[in-house]
Design a protein around this motif. Structure first.
Motif, PDB file in Angstrom:
ATOM      1  N   GLU A   1       0.509  -1.500   0.284  1.00  0.00           N
ATOM      2  CA  GLU A   1       0.089   0.490   0.167  1.00  0.00           C
ATOM      3  C   GLU A   1       1.137   1.185   0.005  1.00  0.00           C
ATOM      4  OE1 GLU A   1      -2.764   0.173  -0.347  1.00  0.00           O
ATOM      5  OE2 GLU A   1      -4.304  -1.416  -0.264  1.00  0.00           O
ATOM      6  N   TRP A   2       1.767   1.254   0.595  1.00  0.00           N
ATOM      7  CA  TRP A   2       2.783   2.681   0.526  1.00  0.00           C
ATOM      8  C   TRP A   2       4.279   1.705   1.036  1.00  0.00           C
ATOM      9  CZ3 TRP A   2       5.542   5.703   4.408  1.00  0.00           C
ATOM     10  CH2 TRP A   2       6.764   6.882   4.159  1.00  0.00           C
ATOM     11  N   THR A   3       5.268   2.658   0.006  1.00  0.00           N
ATOM     12  CA  THR A   3       6.650   2.301   0.748  1.00  0.00           C
ATOM     13  C   THR A   3       7.373   3.652   0.825  1.00  0.00           C
ATOM     14  OG1 THR A   3       7.381   2.356  -1.557  1.00  0.00           O
ATOM     15  CG2 THR A   3       6.790   0.075  -0.626  1.00  0.00           C
ATOM     16  N   PRO A   4       8.194   3.819   1.571  1.00  0.00           N
ATOM     17  CA  PRO A   4       9.033   5.282   1.689  1.00  0.00           C
ATOM     18  C   PRO A   4       9.535   5.489   0.038  1.00  0.00           C
ATOM     19  CG  PRO A   4       9.989   4.141   3.387  1.00  0.00           C
ATOM     20  CD  PRO A   4       8.555   3.096   2.408  1.00  0.00           C
ATOM     21  N   GLU A   5      10.116   4.782  -0.592  1.00  0.00           N
ATOM     22  CA  GLU A   5      10.932   4.667  -1.696  1.00  0.00           C
ATOM     23  C   GLU A   5       9.933   5.366  -2.792  1.00  0.00           C
ATOM     24  OE1 GLU A   5      13.035   1.040  -2.163  1.00  0.00           O
ATOM     25  OE2 GLU A   5      14.658   2.470  -3.932  1.00  0.00           O
ATOM     26  N   PHE A   6       8.888   4.372  -3.007  1.00  0.00           N
ATOM     27  CA  PHE A   6       7.485   5.129  -4.198  1.00  0.00           C
ATOM     28  C   PHE A   6       6.640   5.195  -3.642  1.00  0.00           C
ATOM     29  CE2 PHE A   6      10.933   1.315  -4.080  1.00  0.00           C
ATOM     30  CZ  PHE A   6      11.814   1.414  -5.931  1.00  0.00           C
ATOM     31  N   GLY A   7       6.411   5.420  -2.265  1.00  0.00           N
ATOM     32  CA  GLY A   7       4.776   5.863  -2.276  1.00  0.00           C
ATOM     33  C   GLY A   7       3.949   5.267  -2.514  1.00  0.00           C
ATOM     34  N   SER A   8       2.278   5.820  -2.325  1.00  0.00           N
ATOM     35  CA  SER A   8       1.461   4.683  -2.414  1.00  0.00           C
ATOM     36  C   SER A   8       0.753   3.589  -3.554  1.00  0.00           C
ATOM     37  CB  SER A   8       0.496   5.686  -2.356  1.00  0.00           C
ATOM     38  OG  SER A   8       0.191   6.301  -3.971  1.00  0.00           O
ATOM     39  N   ARG A   9       0.250   2.939  -3.276  1.00  0.00           N
ATOM     40  CA  ARG A   9      -0.329   1.887  -4.334  1.00  0.00           C
ATOM     41  C   ARG A   9      -1.253   2.133  -5.807  1.00  0.00           C
ATOM     42  NH1 ARG A   9      -3.725  -2.984  -3.034  1.00  0.00           N
ATOM     43  NH2 ARG A   9      -3.994  -4.007  -5.331  1.00  0.00           N
ATOM     44  N   LEU A  10      -1.775   3.780  -6.021  1.00  0.00           N
ATOM     45  CA  LEU A  10      -1.898   4.504  -6.729  1.00  0.00           C
ATOM     46  C   LEU A  10      -0.714   4.872  -7.602  1.00  0.00           C
ATOM     47  CD1 LEU A  10      -4.076   5.550  -7.867  1.00  0.00           C
ATOM     48  CD2 LEU A  10      -3.284   7.378  -6.773  1.00  0.00           C
ATOM     49  N   ILE A  11       0.179   5.597  -6.803  1.00  0.00           N
ATOM     50  CA  ILE A  11       1.432   5.795  -7.803  1.00  0.00           C
ATOM     51  C   ILE A  11       2.463   4.681  -8.830  1.00  0.00           C
ATOM     52  CG2 ILE A  11       3.621   7.058  -7.958  1.00  0.00           C
ATOM     53  CD1 ILE A  11       1.656   8.629  -7.168  1.00  0.00           C
ATOM     54  N   THR A  12       2.268   3.355  -8.143  1.00  0.00           N
ATOM     55  CA  THR A  12       3.109   2.250  -8.678  1.00  0.00           C
ATOM     56  C   THR A  12       2.225   1.992  -9.453  1.00  0.00           C
ATOM     57  OG1 THR A  12       2.964   0.826  -6.578  1.00  0.00           O
ATOM     58  CG2 THR A  12       5.062   1.460  -6.525  1.00  0.00           C
ATOM     59  N   ALA A  13       0.903   2.388  -9.146  1.00  0.00           N
ATOM     60  CA  ALA A  13       0.026   0.604 -10.456  1.00  0.00           C
ATOM     61  C   ALA A  13      -0.189   2.367 -11.524  1.00  0.00           C
ATOM     62  CB  ALA A  13      -1.528   1.006  -9.611  1.00  0.00           C
ATOM     63  N   ARG A  14       0.132   3.254 -11.221  1.00  0.00           N
ATOM     64  CA  ARG A  14       0.536   4.148 -12.368  1.00  0.00           C
ATOM     65  C   ARG A  14       1.578   3.626 -13.006  1.00  0.00           C
ATOM     66  NH1 ARG A  14      -3.639   8.453 -13.289  1.00  0.00           N
ATOM     67  NH2 ARG A  14      -1.439   9.630 -13.525  1.00  0.00           N
ATOM     68  N   GLN A  15       2.495   4.020 -12.120  1.00  0.00           N
ATOM     69  CA  GLN A  15       3.731   3.867 -13.143  1.00  0.00           C
ATOM     70  C   GLN A  15       3.776   2.634 -14.101  1.00  0.00           C
ATOM     71  OE1 GLN A  15       7.110   4.954 -13.906  1.00  0.00           O
ATOM     72  NE2 GLN A  15       5.982   6.286 -13.506  1.00  0.00           N
ATOM     73  N   LYS A  16       3.576   1.385 -13.690  1.00  0.00           N
ATOM     74  CA  LYS A  16       3.086   0.810 -14.329  1.00  0.00           C
ATOM     75  C   LYS A  16       2.461   0.913 -15.345  1.00  0.00           C
ATOM     76  CE  LYS A  16       2.766  -4.605 -14.411  1.00  0.00           C
ATOM     77  NZ  LYS A  16       1.434  -6.105 -13.592  1.00  0.00           N
ATOM     78  N   LEU A  17       1.303   1.308 -15.527  1.00  0.00           N
ATOM     79  CA  LEU A  17      -0.244   1.475 -16.832  1.00  0.00           C
ATOM     80  C   LEU A  17       0.804   2.171 -17.685  1.00  0.00           C
ATOM     81  CD1 LEU A  17      -2.640   1.250 -17.567  1.00  0.00           C
ATOM     82  CD2 LEU A  17      -3.359   2.919 -16.439  1.00  0.00           C
ATOM     83  N   LEU A  18       1.513   3.228 -17.187  1.00  0.00           N
ATOM     84  CA  LEU A  18       2.576   3.981 -18.045  1.00  0.00           C
ATOM     85  C   LEU A  18       3.298   3.842 -18.977  1.00  0.00           C
ATOM     86  CD1 LEU A  18       2.759   7.404 -15.442  1.00  0.00           C
ATOM     87  CD2 LEU A  18       1.122   7.076 -17.958  1.00  0.00           C
TER      88      LEU A  18
END
Ligand code: HEM
Length: 576
Positions: A294-311
């Motif tokens: 759900e959150w890591t200090p390195e990559f932030g929230s799951r929203l941000i990592t899921a978006r990165q994957k999508l992009l």
């Protein structure tokens, strides 16, 4: 009259006729089709706002005095949808009441592409090939692809996946993690703020920027993690500088005309790109374990990592992806934070209201501490009403749609495919025919006009049939005293309601594309205002002028309108 027309004056009369006649003809042609728009049942396109100058159309009024222009045409045409000619293009304006509700209901035939493309390209600087990729996916936002796109590759359905991720990762358990992170970070920044360590009064030259910086830092870190600001320590300053020039970018002026505005955007953009590059290098898109966190200090929230994957999957360039996320960070901060300031300011300028709010939120906090029960805090009727009233009065966020079918109909109105439809809750929020404005005073004026803040507007008191947000036919309020002021006891028994306000109170838009950040925004606003009131004593230096602070209308209609001018304050930490 003929006696004045000499042979010398005739050429002037001809020139005048040559200039004036086309204007008159244009006006007549653009007005004549409006005949009978108020009567009859036959479907028709909305009336056209007439104009005098061909090609220019309504551009001047719309672009340079948008708020007044729209207010005047909405009122002149009695709140029906309108056709406006702006920047050599047709556009519809959808007003408050039934038309906007019908628009929201027609979601399955609508996209947000036209307004989004303008925003992404002009304001956030998404490169043109990425804009093409963005509009190239026409398979829609629902799980079932739109007709004709049944064969679309599921992994490349950008809009469906983006919409699904925004809705799911900004609600439920992901929202809880995000809000808890926000609370943890905001509380920490209050507790560790060295300026207030001694307990003495500290002069702050602007309450807005003081509050803004701490909330933005906590919100950014709860979304993007700690690494983001570690990589770009000046991002927050750069971001607000970018927010400041954003209205100019919307005017679509070229870089050579406003180079410093573009440079300001470049700076904010560079930080997002830096973070994205870091993610590209350090987060494997096959690392399901990290992606599920759900959150890591390195990559932030799951929203941000899921978006990165999508992009990455859907082929956006690194620059396009970073510009899209600059847009997301702007959506995260630019509407909520000015709203938090207005909530706090309206409480601070009314000492009685401040006492009542502090009393209401007291039981939600642990004795002698900044820790609190979120549910209890967010269910306080008075604070909730203040939140609703603030959004009613200060939000002018654009709601944009386009029809994906030819001749979309709602009510008796017919709308062409691919023509942008625009709305904003600003006018519905200020419609004097709709809102409860309290008692009528002896001089015939109303106690709480729609353009003023009334903390109790959204409160329903069980013993007062005239209370509640919607205007009642008979207004006979039963206040505890003839001052109209409410007591803590009355607040406790009241209920904050938005029932019946749909179509007039839609700060978060509506239908399928309603703001996915609304749950986070509400908690963020209630929490930040409550924490500031709990942690600090705040004295506004000049109460009278603070009560008269106006919104900065340069931001109309791009979101919550921030205050214009500084609000000097003295602040000291409370002894809890
Ligand atoms: C008081 C605060 C806020 C207000 C008034 C607000 C208002 C809006 C409005 C009016 C829309 C357009 C909705 C429509 O077209 O029907 C929108 C969209 C959006 N908002 Fe918010 N918003 C707020 C806070 C937030 C927050 C905290 C986030 C967090 C990320 C957020 C993320 C978004 C996103 C991503 C969209 C685009 C959704 C899409 O295109 O489907 N907003 N917001």
């Amino acid at each position: 009259m003929a006696a004045y027309l000499t042979s010398e004056s005739l050429p002037y009369a001809n020139i005048l006729a040559l200039v004036v006649l086309p204007l008159l003809v244009t006006y007549a042609v653009t007005a004549v089709g409006n005949w009978g728009y108020r009567n009859g049942d036959a479907s028709r396109e909305p009336p056209r706002v007439p104009y005098w100058i061909p090609v220019l159309g309504n551009t001047f009024g719309f672009a340079y005095n948008t708020e007044k222009f729209l207010a005047s045409v909405i009122s002149k045409f009695q709140k029906v949808p309108l056709r406006i000619f702006v920047g050599a293009e047709q556009m519809y304006y959808i007003p408050q009441g039934k038309p906007i509700l019908e628009l929201f209901k027609a979601s399955r035939h609508l996209t947000t592409h036209s307004l989004n493309v303008m925003t992404l390209r002009d304001a956030f600087g998404v490169p043109i090939p990425d804009v093409k990729l963005y509009i190239g996916d026409k398979s829609g936002v629902t799980a079932k692809p739109a007709a004709g796109f049944e064969d679309a590759d599921p992994a490349h359905r950008f809009h469906f996946i983006e919409h699904r991720d925004l809705q799911t990762l900004l609600s439920g358990s992901s929202l809880n993690v995000m809000t808890n992170n926000f609370i943890r970070l905001y509380t920490k920044s209050i507790e560790t703020d060295a300026r207030f360590a001694t307990g003495d009064w500290v002069e702050i030259d602007n309450l807005y920027t003081w509050m803004r910086d701490d909330i933005a830092y906590a919100a950014l870190e709860s979304f993007c993690g700690e690494k983001f600001l570690e990589l770009s320590p000046t991002f927050m300053e750069d971001f607000w500088a970018f927010d400041h020039i954003l209205p100019k970018l919307f005017k679509r002026l070229p870089r050579w005309l406003i180079p410093s505005c573009y440079e300001t955007r470049d700076k904010a953009f560079a930080s997002v790109l830096r973070f994205h590059n870091y993610m590209r290098e350090n987060l494997l898109m096959t690392d399901e374990e990290t992606l599920a966190k759900e959150w890591t200090p390195e990559f932030g929230s799951r929203l941000i990592t899921a978006r990165q994957k999508l992009l990455q999957t859907t082929g956006f360039s690194p620059e396009g992806a970073a510009a899209l996320d600059l847009g997301l960070i702007w959506a995260l901060n630019a509407n909520a934070i000015p709203a938090a300031l207005w909530m706090l300011l309206n409480i601070l300028v009314d000492p009685d209201l401040k006492d009542r709010v502090i009393t209401e939120m007291g039981p939600a906090f642990q004795e002698g501490s900044l820790s609190f029960d979120l549910e209890k805090l967010c269910s306080g009727p008075l604070l909730t009403s203040i939140y609703c009233e603030t959004l009613r009065l200060r939000v002018a966020a654009p709601v944009g749609r386009t029809s994906t079918i030819p001749d979309l109909k709602f009510g008796r109105w017919q709308f062409k495919e691919d023509v942008c439809m625009l709305s904003t809750s600003w006018y519905g929020g200020r419609d004097p025919d709709f809102w409860n404005t309290g008692r009528t005073l002896p001089d015939g004026s109303v106690e709480h006009p729609v353009d003023t803040f009334w903390a109790e507007r959204f409160l329903r008191y069980s013993d007062d049939p005239a209370s509640g947000p919607v205007r009642k036919p008979v207004v006979n309020p039963t206040h505890s005293s003839d001052t109209g002021k409410r007591t803590v006891d009355e607040d406790r028994k009241a209920r904050a309601v938005t029932d019946g306000t749909h179509g007039y109170w839609y700060p978060y838009g509506g239908g399928y594309n309603m703001c996915p950040g609304r749950h986070f925004a509400k908690q963020e606003l209630m929490v930040s205002v409550a924490l500031v009131l709990r942690a600090y004593e705040i004295e506004i230096v000049d109460l009278e002028s603070a009560a008269r602070v106006k919104p900065n209308m340069e931001y109309f209609p791009f979101g919550t309108i921030p205050p214009k001018g500084k609000i000097a304050t003295r602040i000291r930490r409370r002894k809890l």
